[in-house]
Structures are given as structure tokens and as C-alpha cells.
Design a protein around this motif. Structure first.
Motif, PDB file in Angstrom:
ATOM      1  N   HIS A  97      26.452 -16.833  31.233  1.00 36.87           N
ATOM      2  CA  HIS A  97      25.469 -15.947  31.873  1.00 36.87           C
ATOM      3  C   HIS A  97      25.334 -16.284  33.358  1.00 36.87           C
ATOM      4  O   HIS A  97      25.379 -15.399  34.214  1.00 36.87           O
ATOM      5  N   ARG A 101      26.288 -13.772  36.467  1.00 41.09           N
ATOM      6  CA  ARG A 101      25.268 -13.373  37.456  1.00 41.09           C
ATOM      7  C   ARG A 101      25.722 -13.701  38.869  1.00 41.09           C
ATOM      8  O   ARG A 101      25.454 -12.959  39.805  1.00 41.09           O
ATOM      9  N   ARG A 331      12.369 -12.228  23.625  1.00 44.46           N
ATOM     10  CA  ARG A 331      13.168 -13.443  23.513  1.00 44.46           C
ATOM     11  C   ARG A 331      13.017 -13.961  22.094  1.00 44.46           C
ATOM     12  O   ARG A 331      12.172 -13.504  21.337  1.00 44.46           O
ATOM     13  N   TYR A 352       7.110 -11.280  26.211  1.00 44.37           N
ATOM     14  CA  TYR A 352       6.226 -11.511  27.370  1.00 44.37           C
ATOM     15  C   TYR A 352       5.859 -10.147  27.936  1.00 44.37           C
ATOM     16  O   TYR A 352       6.708  -9.282  28.103  1.00 44.37           O
ATOM     17  N   ARG A 397      16.802 -14.554  34.141  1.00 41.15           N
ATOM     18  CA  ARG A 397      17.159 -13.202  33.679  1.00 41.15           C
ATOM     19  C   ARG A 397      16.384 -12.124  34.427  1.00 41.15           C
ATOM     20  O   ARG A 397      16.214 -11.013  33.940  1.00 41.15           O
ATOM     21  N   CYS A 399      15.516  -9.202  37.152  1.00 42.50           N
ATOM     22  CA  CYS A 399      16.324  -8.005  37.389  1.00 42.50           C
ATOM     23  C   CYS A 399      17.359  -8.231  38.495  1.00 42.50           C
ATOM     24  O   CYS A 399      17.028  -8.617  39.605  1.00 42.50           O
TER      25      CYS A 399
HETATM   26  C1  HEM Z   1      16.748  -6.988  34.038  1.00 40.66           C
HETATM   27  C2  HEM Z   1      13.086  -4.185  35.592  1.00 40.66           C
HETATM   28  C3  HEM Z   1      16.252  -1.395  38.042  1.00 40.66           C
HETATM   29  C4  HEM Z   1      19.888  -4.223  36.522  1.00 40.66           C
HETATM   30  C5  HEM Z   1      15.494  -6.474  34.278  1.00 40.66           C
HETATM   31  C6  HEM Z   1      14.263  -7.047  33.779  1.00 40.66           C
HETATM   32  C7  HEM Z   1      13.244  -6.247  34.193  1.00 40.66           C
HETATM   33  C8  HEM Z   1      13.819  -5.177  34.982  1.00 40.66           C
HETATM   34  C9  HEM Z   1      11.773  -6.426  33.901  1.00 40.66           C
HETATM   35  C10 HEM Z   1      14.132  -8.328  32.959  1.00 40.66           C
HETATM   36  C11 HEM Z   1      14.023  -8.004  31.485  1.00 40.66           C
HETATM   37  C12 HEM Z   1      13.836  -9.253  30.640  1.00 40.66           C
HETATM   38  O1  HEM Z   1      13.251 -10.239  31.095  1.00 40.66           O
HETATM   39  O2  HEM Z   1      14.262  -9.209  29.481  1.00 40.66           O
HETATM   40  C13 HEM Z   1      13.642  -3.183  36.367  1.00 40.66           C
HETATM   41  C14 HEM Z   1      12.872  -2.162  37.041  1.00 40.66           C
HETATM   42  C15 HEM Z   1      13.768  -1.367  37.728  1.00 40.66           C
HETATM   43  C16 HEM Z   1      15.091  -1.908  37.497  1.00 40.66           C
HETATM   44  C17 HEM Z   1      11.357  -2.026  36.978  1.00 40.66           C
HETATM   45  C18 HEM Z   1      13.521  -0.153  38.575  1.00 40.66           C
HETATM   46  C19 HEM Z   1      12.377   0.150  39.166  1.00 40.66           C
HETATM   47  C20 HEM Z   1      17.504  -1.951  37.890  1.00 40.66           C
HETATM   48  C21 HEM Z   1      18.706  -1.484  38.535  1.00 40.66           C
HETATM   49  C22 HEM Z   1      19.730  -2.272  38.090  1.00 40.66           C
HETATM   50  C23 HEM Z   1      19.163  -3.248  37.178  1.00 40.66           C
HETATM   51  C24 HEM Z   1      18.775  -0.336  39.540  1.00 40.66           C
HETATM   52  C25 HEM Z   1      21.198  -2.250  38.422  1.00 40.66           C
HETATM   53  C26 HEM Z   1      21.851  -1.294  38.996  1.00 40.66           C
HETATM   54  C27 HEM Z   1      19.348  -5.174  35.685  1.00 40.66           C
HETATM   55  C28 HEM Z   1      20.142  -6.135  34.943  1.00 40.66           C
HETATM   56  C29 HEM Z   1      19.238  -6.934  34.227  1.00 40.66           C
HETATM   57  C30 HEM Z   1      17.905  -6.434  34.535  1.00 40.66           C
HETATM   58  C31 HEM Z   1      21.672  -6.227  34.940  1.00 40.66           C
HETATM   59  C32 HEM Z   1      19.586  -8.064  33.246  1.00 40.66           C
HETATM   60  C33 HEM Z   1      19.717  -9.371  33.993  1.00 40.66           C
HETATM   61  C34 HEM Z   1      20.145 -10.527  33.103  1.00 40.66           C
HETATM   62  O3  HEM Z   1      20.057 -10.435  31.878  1.00 40.66           O
HETATM   63  O4  HEM Z   1      20.545 -11.531  33.663  1.00 40.66           O
HETATM   64  N1  HEM Z   1      15.194  -5.348  35.018  1.00 40.66           N
HETATM   65  N2  HEM Z   1      14.972  -2.986  36.648  1.00 40.66           N
HETATM   66  N3  HEM Z   1      17.811  -3.021  37.082  1.00 40.66           N
HETATM   67  N4  HEM Z   1      18.016  -5.384  35.421  1.00 40.66           N
HETATM   68 FE1  HEM Z   1      16.500  -4.245  36.114  1.00 40.66          FE
END
Ligand code: HEM
Length: 452
Positions: A97, A101, A331, A352, A397, A399
Motif C-alpha cells: 500500500h 501510494r 476498518r 469512524y 489512507r 484521500c
Molecule cells: C480515500 C473523501 C475525491 C481518490 C478517501 C477517503 C475519504 C475521501 C474520506 C478515506 C476513506 C477511508 O478512510 O476509508 C473524498 C472526498 C472527495 C474525494 C470528500 C471529493 C470532494 C477524490 C478524488 C480522487 C480520490 C477526486 C482521485 C481522483 C481517493 C483514493 C482513496 C481515497 C484513491 C483511497 C486511498 C487509500 O486507500 O490509500 N477519499 N475523496 N478521492 N480517495 Fe477520495
């Protein structure tokens, strides 16, 4: 349902109806609030017959998020794991992971965002032109999904596809998203099978487009995220296979799709509810020379100019605080540990809550009010510690697309403030549903007029 969706007023927050993506009614925010009052910020509950610990509050959430890989790890339903694939970030843990990243980080660097900016701006302008030329009101949430999909396909993949192809891709993608959380029953007409078919079809289109695509990885003149990803992999001595590329791009579009559409819809709704905020945004654009005689200056907009718009930054932050698109993350406990005096047994699911943490955090004055200036340098109510404000999650993890999402929302706000006139097409504002992401029950009907 809780409070109604009256027009205007300070209490712009409505209570949510809570459905799981696969259609089951779970319970309203009021239910969780009453359990929190009774049992505290960490309490045991059940989700689809499985025991679950629900966690609220900055300190408790910090412990869960910082305990990734030691106390907890990801916990996706089987269908989600299968449909996203073994090479996705969602399915990666530990060193794999971390390594993935690191490769992705460059895709969302300042330099890369600068190169995506004109494309994002173009997609937003085209969309607002189409919305304005429609004599009927727009279903903002539905059309924002289309907008965020176009943005992702153009910016992340650099696809130059016809309207018709884009339309087909969008529908296939919707089939994929609708079934990502289906029950893992592989029968001819099951949602799961539909999701697999949609995934296979998307992967085929992506592979074709990748093979036909000219590569632009020389120098720093990036054209799309795929180019940056390939370059970053090379710098990290990794060769990404076609399968990895396909899974990664679908995962990024999936992560961007509903979240960005939800935030765009909430942004438009708040600008409608609070004309004074819209006017203040216009004033900031005028003061920075970006708005002249009611028209946006069409010169090249730089990332630094967008970042320098402080009030705009406050508005976007406040939209994401009050209407966090993702209500929380799931989780699984990898060992038994204690949280706020409650034992979390090994093997139990832990959720959470972002929304409850925002709603109950004492650092936010008048927590239900839409008040962008709470994030101004003078007040900066979020300075008390980052886990009070976490629309993008936190820890390892958090965003990955946070900067891209913020840039997209800022550009949308700039275009709305500078180049559009829009009015609510219904008598009152709609209620909100919170799953899979926050969105209005009727999608939010708005009439767009463009500039006079
Ligand atoms: C993970 C919110 C837009 C890619 C997350 C998580 C949140 C989040 C809360 C963490 C979830 C967790 O802890 O299980 C948001 C919000 C967005 C947004 C509010 C828009 C307002 C985007 C965009 C992308 C993106 C535009 C990519 C183009 C990702 C990825 C993860 C992630 C790849 C997983 C990271 C990992 O597991 O290491 N997002 N996201 N997100 N987000 Fe976003």
C-alpha cells in the motif's frame, strides 16, 4: 426524515435518511445521535447482522486512523474487493500500500495539478454552457455525476472520445458503481454479475485507449494523470502492468465520481441558499482582477491564483465540513484494543464517522451554521487539531485525490460566481440522503441562465 428543507435560513443542515448502497434502510442520523447520547462517542451496534463499533470524536478517530496496519486494517465487502481488483489501493495493505501510494503521489502533485487545470476548466465551462442552454431545470446531482465523470476521464485518462462514446462509457461506469456493493452472488441476472460485466467492458475500453494513446512523458509538460503515473512508476523502478493500470484508473475514477458530484451539488445548493456568500466570492474575484464588468477574464488561470483566493478556500472547506460527502470509513480490528473505555474485540468492524465528528466537534462555533469565515486566518476554528475536520479522512489512507477535488470545486465556484446566473427551480430546498454520499432527494432542480 428529520427537519424539513425550508428555503434559506441559518439552519441549512437537514437530517439525513440513511440507506445502504444495496438498498436497505439502516437508520437515520437521529438514531445514531440518540445512541451517542446514551452510550458515548464509541458504541457497539450492528450492520447487516455483523457487530460494528461506531466511533465519533477527534481523539477516537485519530486513534483508529493512526492505528492503520497496527490496530486496524481495511475492510471492504467481498464484491467491492473483487470488482476493484487485487492491484487496487483498496485491496493493498502494509508495504505494498505504501509503495503504491508513493507512485500515485506524483499524479496529484502541484506541478501535475497545474497541467490539468486548463482541462478541468474547459470541462466545467462546457458543462455550464450546456446547462445554461437547456430551457428546463437541471437535475444538479445527476448532471454533476456526469461532470465529474467527464473530468476524471479527460484529466486522469486523457481520453479524447466522441460524445457518443463518452455517453456509453458513462452508462457502463454507472452499472459498475451501482453494483460495487452488491451481494457477491454470481448468477446471470445478479447485480454482482452486472458489475463484473461493466468492469470488464470498462477495462477493455481503457486498454484500447491506453494502447492507442501517444505518450507524453518527456519533461514536465504532462498531459494527463496516466502519463504522470507511468513516469512516476519509472522513477520508482516499477513497471506497471496493463492490468495494474486498468485497475488503478477505474479505482481513481470510482473514488472521484460520487464524492466530487456530491460536493459540487452541495456547493451549488449553498450558493443558492446564501446569496451574500456568492456576492462575496464575486468581490474577491473582482479584487484579484479575475472578474471585470461581470465577466470572468478568460486569460490563463494559474494554480497559484486559485490558491491565493482565501475566501473561496473558506467556502469550499465549509461545504465539505457541513456536507461531508463520505460519511465515514470502515476498518476491521486486527487485535483487541480499547477506545474511550470501550473494548474493540479483534475481528469486529470499526466505522469512524466523519459526519458525526464534524457535527459534534466543540471547536466549531454554532456548528450547524454555514459560516465560511470560521476557516479565515483570523478565526481558523480547525487549528485545534486535524482530526476535528476530516472530509478527506486522515492517516495513511487519507484521500489521495484531495488536492484535485479541491481544485475542481474551486474552479466550479469561480465559474459559477463569475459566469453564471442560476435559480432554484422548486419552491423549497430538498431534503438530503446520506448514502452512498450526501445528495438531495430530488437531485436539486436548478435553472441556469448563463450571463445576460
Ligand atoms: C480515500 C473523501 C475525491 C481518490 C478517501 C477517503 C475519504 C475521501 C474520506 C478515506 C476513506 C477511508 O478512510 O476509508 C473524498 C472526498 C472527495 C474525494 C470528500 C471529493 C470532494 C477524490 C478524488 C480522487 C480520490 C477526486 C482521485 C481522483 C481517493 C483514493 C482513496 C481515497 C484513491 C483511497 C486511498 C487509500 O486507500 O490509500 N477519499 N475523496 N478521492 N480517495 Fe477520495
Amino acid at each position: 426524515f428529520g427537519k424539513g428543507g425550508g428555503k434559506g435560513g441559518k439552519g441549512s443542515k437537514q437530517l439525513y435518511c440513511h440507506f445502504l448502497p444495496w438498498g436497505q434502510y439502516v437508520c437515520g442520523a437521529g438514531f445514531h445521535a440518540s445512541r451517542r447520547q446514551k452510550y458515548g462517542n464509541v458504541f457497539k451496534t450492528h450492520l447487516l447482522g455483523r457487530p460494528l463499533i461506531r466511533v465519533t470524536g477527534a481523539e477516537n478517530v485519530r486513534k483508529v486512523l493512526m492505528g492503520e496496519h497496527s490496530l486496524v486494517t481495511v475492510d471492504w465487502p467481498q464484491s467491492t474487493s473483487t470488482l476493484l481488483g487485487p492491484n487496487s489501493l483498496a485491496n493493498s495493505i502494509g508495504d505494498i500500500h505504501r509503495k503504491r501510494r508513493k507512485i500515485f503521489a506524483k499524479v496529484f502533485s502541484h506541478e501535475a495539478l497545474e497541467s490539468y487545470l486548463p482541462k478541468i476548466q474547459q470541462v466545467i465551462q462546457e458543462t455550464l454552457r450546456v446547462w445554461s442552454s437547456n430551457p428546463d431545470p437541471i437535475n444538479v446531482y445527476r448532471e454533476s455525476q456526469r461532470l465529474s465523470f467527464h473530468m476524471a476521464v479527460r484529466v486522469l485518462l486523457g481520453f479524447r472520445v466522441s460524445e457518443e462514446e463518452m455517453h456509453c462509457l458513462f452508462h457502463t461506469f454507472q452499472d459498475f458503481v451501482e453494483n460495487v456493493f452488491s451481494l457477491p452472488i454470481d448468477l446471470p441476472f445478479s447485480g454482482y454479475r452486472k458489475g463484473i460485466r461493466a468492469r470488464d467492458s470498462l477495462q477493455k475500453s481503457i486498454e484500447k485507449a491506453i494502447r492507442e494513446k501517444p505518450l507524453h512523458t518527456q519533461g514536465k509538460d504532462y498531459t494527463d494523470a496516466l502519463d504522470v503515473l507511468l513516469e512516476s512508476a519509472k522513477e520508482n523502478n516499477t513497471e506497471l502492468t496493463m492490468q495494474e493500470l486498468k485497475e488503478s484508473t477505474i479505482e481513481l475514477i470510482f473514488a472521484a465520481f460520487a464524492t466530487t458530484a456530491s460536493a459540487s451539488t452541495s456547493l451549488i445548493m449553498q450558493l443558492l441558499r446564501h446569496p451574500a456568500v456568492l456576492e462575496k466570492l464575486r468581490e474577491e474575484l473582482r479584487n484579484c482582477g479575475l472578474l471585470h464588468d461581470g465577466c470572468l477574464c478568460q486569460g490563463e488561470l494559474r494554480l497559484d491564483s486559485i490558491i491565493s483566493l482565501k475566501y473561496l478556500d473558506c467556502v469550499i472547506k465549509e461545504v465539505l465540513r457541513l456536507f461531508a460527502p463520505v460519511s465515514g470509513g470502515y476498518r476491521i480490528a486486527t487485535q483487541t484494543f480499547e477506545l474511550d473505555g470501550v473494548q474493540v474485540p479483534k475481528g469486529w468492524s470499526v466505522m469512524y464517522s466523519i459526519r458525526d465528528t464534524h457535527d459534534t466537534s466543540a471547536v466549531f462555533k454554532d456548528v450547524e451554521a454555514f459560516d465560511p469565515e470560521r476557516f479565515s486566518p483570523e478565526r481558523s476554528e480547525d487549528r485545534e487539531g486535524r482530526f476535528h475536520y476530516l472530509p478527506f479522512g486522515g492517516g495513511v489512507r487519507s484521500c489521495l485525490g484531495k488536492q484535485l477535488a479541491t481544485l475542481f470545486l474551486k474552479l466550479l465556484a469561480v465559474e459559477l460566481a463569475g459566469g453564471s446566473r442560476f435559480e432554484l427551480a422548486t419552491r423549497t430546498f430538498p431534503r438530503l440522503i446520506s448514502v452512498p454520499v450526501v445528495h438531495p432527494t430530488d437531485g436539486l432542480r436548478v435553472k441556469f441562465f448563463g450571463l445576460d
